[in-house]
Design a protein around this motif. Structure first.
Motif, PDB file in Angstrom:
ATOM      1  N   PHE A  45      69.184  34.249  38.512  1.00  0.00           N
ATOM      2  CA  PHE A  45      68.909  34.817  37.198  1.00  0.00           C
ATOM      3  C   PHE A  45      67.450  34.555  36.849  1.00  0.00           C
ATOM      4  O   PHE A  45      67.000  33.414  36.878  1.00  0.00           O
ATOM      5  CB  PHE A  45      69.819  34.194  36.136  1.00  0.00           C
ATOM      6  N   ILE A  46      66.716  35.605  36.508  1.00  0.00           N
ATOM      7  CA  ILE A  46      65.290  35.487  36.213  1.00  0.00           C
ATOM      8  C   ILE A  46      64.977  36.190  34.896  1.00  0.00           C
ATOM      9  O   ILE A  46      65.381  37.333  34.681  1.00  0.00           O
ATOM     10  CB  ILE A  46      64.441  36.099  37.344  1.00  0.00           C
ATOM     11  N   ALA A  47      64.264  35.479  34.013  1.00  0.00           N
ATOM     12  CA  ALA A  47      63.841  36.083  32.753  1.00  0.00           C
ATOM     13  C   ALA A  47      62.675  37.027  33.017  1.00  0.00           C
ATOM     14  O   ALA A  47      61.747  36.690  33.764  1.00  0.00           O
ATOM     15  CB  ALA A  47      63.427  34.994  31.768  1.00  0.00           C
ATOM     16  N   GLY A  48      62.732  38.208  32.424  1.00  0.00           N
ATOM     17  CA  GLY A  48      61.658  39.160  32.643  1.00  0.00           C
ATOM     18  C   GLY A  48      61.682  40.312  31.659  1.00  0.00           C
ATOM     19  O   GLY A  48      62.740  40.692  31.154  1.00  0.00           O
ATOM     20  N   ASP A  49      60.508  40.863  31.399  1.00  0.00           N
ATOM     21  CA  ASP A  49      60.320  42.013  30.533  1.00  0.00           C
ATOM     22  C   ASP A  49      60.292  43.261  31.408  1.00  0.00           C
ATOM     23  O   ASP A  49      59.482  43.358  32.342  1.00  0.00           O
ATOM     24  CB  ASP A  49      58.998  41.846  29.786  1.00  0.00           C
ATOM     25  N   ALA A  50      61.137  44.223  31.119  1.00  0.00           N
ATOM     26  CA  ALA A  50      61.233  45.425  31.950  1.00  0.00           C
ATOM     27  C   ALA A  50      59.943  46.228  31.977  1.00  0.00           C
ATOM     28  O   ALA A  50      59.715  47.011  32.909  1.00  0.00           O
ATOM     29  CB  ALA A  50      62.379  46.317  31.460  1.00  0.00           C
ATOM     30  N   THR A  51      59.075  46.044  30.979  1.00  0.00           N
ATOM     31  CA  THR A  51      57.812  46.775  30.963  1.00  0.00           C
ATOM     32  C   THR A  51      56.688  46.017  31.662  1.00  0.00           C
ATOM     33  O   THR A  51      55.571  46.531  31.781  1.00  0.00           O
ATOM     34  CB  THR A  51      57.370  47.081  29.515  1.00  0.00           C
ATOM     35  N   ASN A  52      56.978  44.810  32.137  1.00  0.00           N
ATOM     36  CA  ASN A  52      55.984  43.998  32.850  1.00  0.00           C
ATOM     37  C   ASN A  52      56.725  43.050  33.786  1.00  0.00           C
ATOM     38  O   ASN A  52      56.759  41.847  33.572  1.00  0.00           O
ATOM     39  CB  ASN A  52      55.106  43.232  31.863  1.00  0.00           C
ATOM     40  N   LEU A  53      57.320  43.607  34.827  1.00  0.00           N
ATOM     41  CA  LEU A  53      58.220  42.845  35.687  1.00  0.00           C
ATOM     42  C   LEU A  53      57.482  41.786  36.506  1.00  0.00           C
ATOM     43  O   LEU A  53      56.395  42.044  37.025  1.00  0.00           O
ATOM     44  CB  LEU A  53      58.956  43.802  36.630  1.00  0.00           C
ATOM     45  N   PRO A  54      58.086  40.608  36.642  1.00  0.00           N
ATOM     46  CA  PRO A  54      57.445  39.504  37.372  1.00  0.00           C
ATOM     47  C   PRO A  54      57.696  39.567  38.876  1.00  0.00           C
ATOM     48  O   PRO A  54      58.021  38.549  39.507  1.00  0.00           O
ATOM     49  CB  PRO A  54      58.111  38.273  36.746  1.00  0.00           C
ATOM     50  N   PHE A  55      57.551  40.753  39.468  1.00  0.00           N
ATOM     51  CA  PHE A  55      57.801  40.934  40.895  1.00  0.00           C
ATOM     52  C   PHE A  55      56.662  41.729  41.522  1.00  0.00           C
ATOM     53  O   PHE A  55      56.011  42.545  40.856  1.00  0.00           O
ATOM     54  CB  PHE A  55      59.134  41.667  41.131  1.00  0.00           C
ATOM     55  N   ALA A  56      56.454  41.502  42.813  1.00  0.00           N
ATOM     56  CA  ALA A  56      55.394  42.202  43.535  1.00  0.00           C
ATOM     57  C   ALA A  56      55.781  43.650  43.796  1.00  0.00           C
ATOM     58  O   ALA A  56      56.964  44.029  43.717  1.00  0.00           O
ATOM     59  CB  ALA A  56      55.111  41.486  44.856  1.00  0.00           C
ATOM     60  N   ASP A  57      54.788  44.456  44.138  1.00  0.00           N
ATOM     61  CA  ASP A  57      55.042  45.851  44.502  1.00  0.00           C
ATOM     62  C   ASP A  57      55.974  45.932  45.704  1.00  0.00           C
ATOM     63  O   ASP A  57      55.941  45.076  46.593  1.00  0.00           O
ATOM     64  CB  ASP A  57      53.728  46.558  44.868  1.00  0.00           C
ATOM     65  N   ASN A  58      56.815  46.974  45.723  1.00  0.00           N
ATOM     66  CA  ASN A  58      57.636  47.299  46.898  1.00  0.00           C
ATOM     67  C   ASN A  58      58.501  46.124  47.364  1.00  0.00           C
ATOM     68  O   ASN A  58      58.590  45.824  48.549  1.00  0.00           O
ATOM     69  CB  ASN A  58      56.728  47.755  48.054  1.00  0.00           C
ATOM     70  N   THR A  59      59.164  45.478  46.403  1.00  0.00           N
ATOM     71  CA  THR A  59      59.968  44.286  46.708  1.00  0.00           C
ATOM     72  C   THR A  59      61.431  44.609  46.986  1.00  0.00           C
ATOM     73  O   THR A  59      62.049  43.973  47.840  1.00  0.00           O
ATOM     74  CB  THR A  59      59.886  43.282  45.532  1.00  0.00           C
ATOM     75  N   PHE A  60      62.002  45.587  46.291  1.00  0.00           N
ATOM     76  CA  PHE A  60      63.449  45.794  46.312  1.00  0.00           C
ATOM     77  C   PHE A  60      63.848  47.088  47.015  1.00  0.00           C
ATOM     78  O   PHE A  60      63.164  48.107  46.899  1.00  0.00           O
ATOM     79  CB  PHE A  60      64.001  45.790  44.878  1.00  0.00           C
ATOM     80  N   ASP A  61      64.974  47.025  47.712  1.00  0.00           N
ATOM     81  CA  ASP A  61      65.524  48.232  48.339  1.00  0.00           C
ATOM     82  C   ASP A  61      66.059  49.204  47.294  1.00  0.00           C
ATOM     83  O   ASP A  61      66.097  50.415  47.526  1.00  0.00           O
ATOM     84  CB  ASP A  61      66.643  47.852  49.311  1.00  0.00           C
TER      85      ASP A  61
END
Length: 261
Positions: free
Chosen positions: A98-114
């Motif tokens: 579970f990770i807290a995050g704002d959908a308009t500024n996601l805390p993930f790198a580009d091209n991370t998820f399938d």
């Protein structure tokens, strides 16, 4: 249209969800007359993920929507802006990230998820179109997006009955089953203010997504939109897509496929 007219700041919405977190899933089952579980199953089927793949589940709340992926051996990240929701979810499913995050500024790198998915949460994002662009950024080229959101019933009489339920019956029921009935008045208003199926499809095109389709559930009360990230994506891809689709929504409808019920 977005939820700005409902006069709640993002932090106020987060606090509202914190307050209702302990009973949120139970209340949703009651208010939807048990349909929530069916709608979520359709989303999982539309995702079509395989063990070992990585999924971002936005507006995951307590993780109810994330559980089917974890149970199937899929690497799922449950992301939400409500810390109260995340705490409830982590207590129940410590095996899920579970990770807290704002959908308009996601805390993930580009091209991370399938694949990326969001169920019944996009309308609560302050800038939904910005969120769609962020989802595009973190999804791998060729990856999939699946959105489940309340929409507009397609039969006029059914639409009228549904609106009456939203604004009259839903708040009355919430008074009996929820610790914060005012939150459900807000949610009812946010559903009524949300744009229809074709408008959301247009936003997806504008944000750079392609192969946009949608399927109506329960007569259009809910719509499940699907889209793919182009295999070749550039940093300004979303801006280019928006420039190519600046006409009225009617123009964009030619690019949308409606999936049979």
């Amino acid at each position: 249209m977005n939820r700005a007219s409902l006069d709640k700041r993002p932090d106020e919405v987060a606090t509202m969800f914190d307050d209702v977190a302990p009973k949120y899933d139970v209340v949703n089952d009651v208010l939807s007359m048990g349909q929530t579980r069916r709608w979520r199953r359709v989303v999982v089927e539309a995702m079509g993920m395989l063990p070992g793949q990585r999924v971002l589940d936005l507006a995951a709340g307590t993780g109810t929507s994330s559980e089917p992926y974890a149970d199937a051996g899929i690497d799922v990240i449950a992301c939400d802006f409500s810390l109260g929701m995340l705490k409830v979810g982590k207590r129940r499913r410590p095996d899920i990230d579970f990770i807290a995050g704002d959908a308009t500024n996601l805390p993930f790198a580009d091209n991370t998820f399938d694949a990326t998915t969001i169920s019944f949460g996009l309308r609560n994002v302050n800038e939904p179109r910005k969120a769609l662009a962020e989802m595009l950024r973190v999804t791998k080229p060729g990856g999939k997006l699946v959105i489940a959101e309340f929409s507009q019933p397609v039969v006029p009489l059914w639409r009228t009955m549904y609106t009456e339920y939203l604004m009259r019956a839903l708040p009355a029921i919430a008074v009996k089953v929820s610790s914060n009935p005012d939150a459900y008045v807000y949610l009812a208003e946010s559903i009524r203010a949300w744009p229809d199926q074709d408008h959301l499809a247009a936003w997806l095109h504008e944000s750079g997504w392609e192969k946009v389709t949608y399927r109506n559930l329960s007569g259009g009360i809910v719509a499940v939109h699907r889209a793919h990230k182009p295999l070749e994506s550039t940093p300004d891809g979303a801006a280019a897509a928006m420039a190519a689709h600046t006409g009225p929504v009617a123009k964009l409808r030619r690019n949308v496929t409606r999936t049979p019920r």
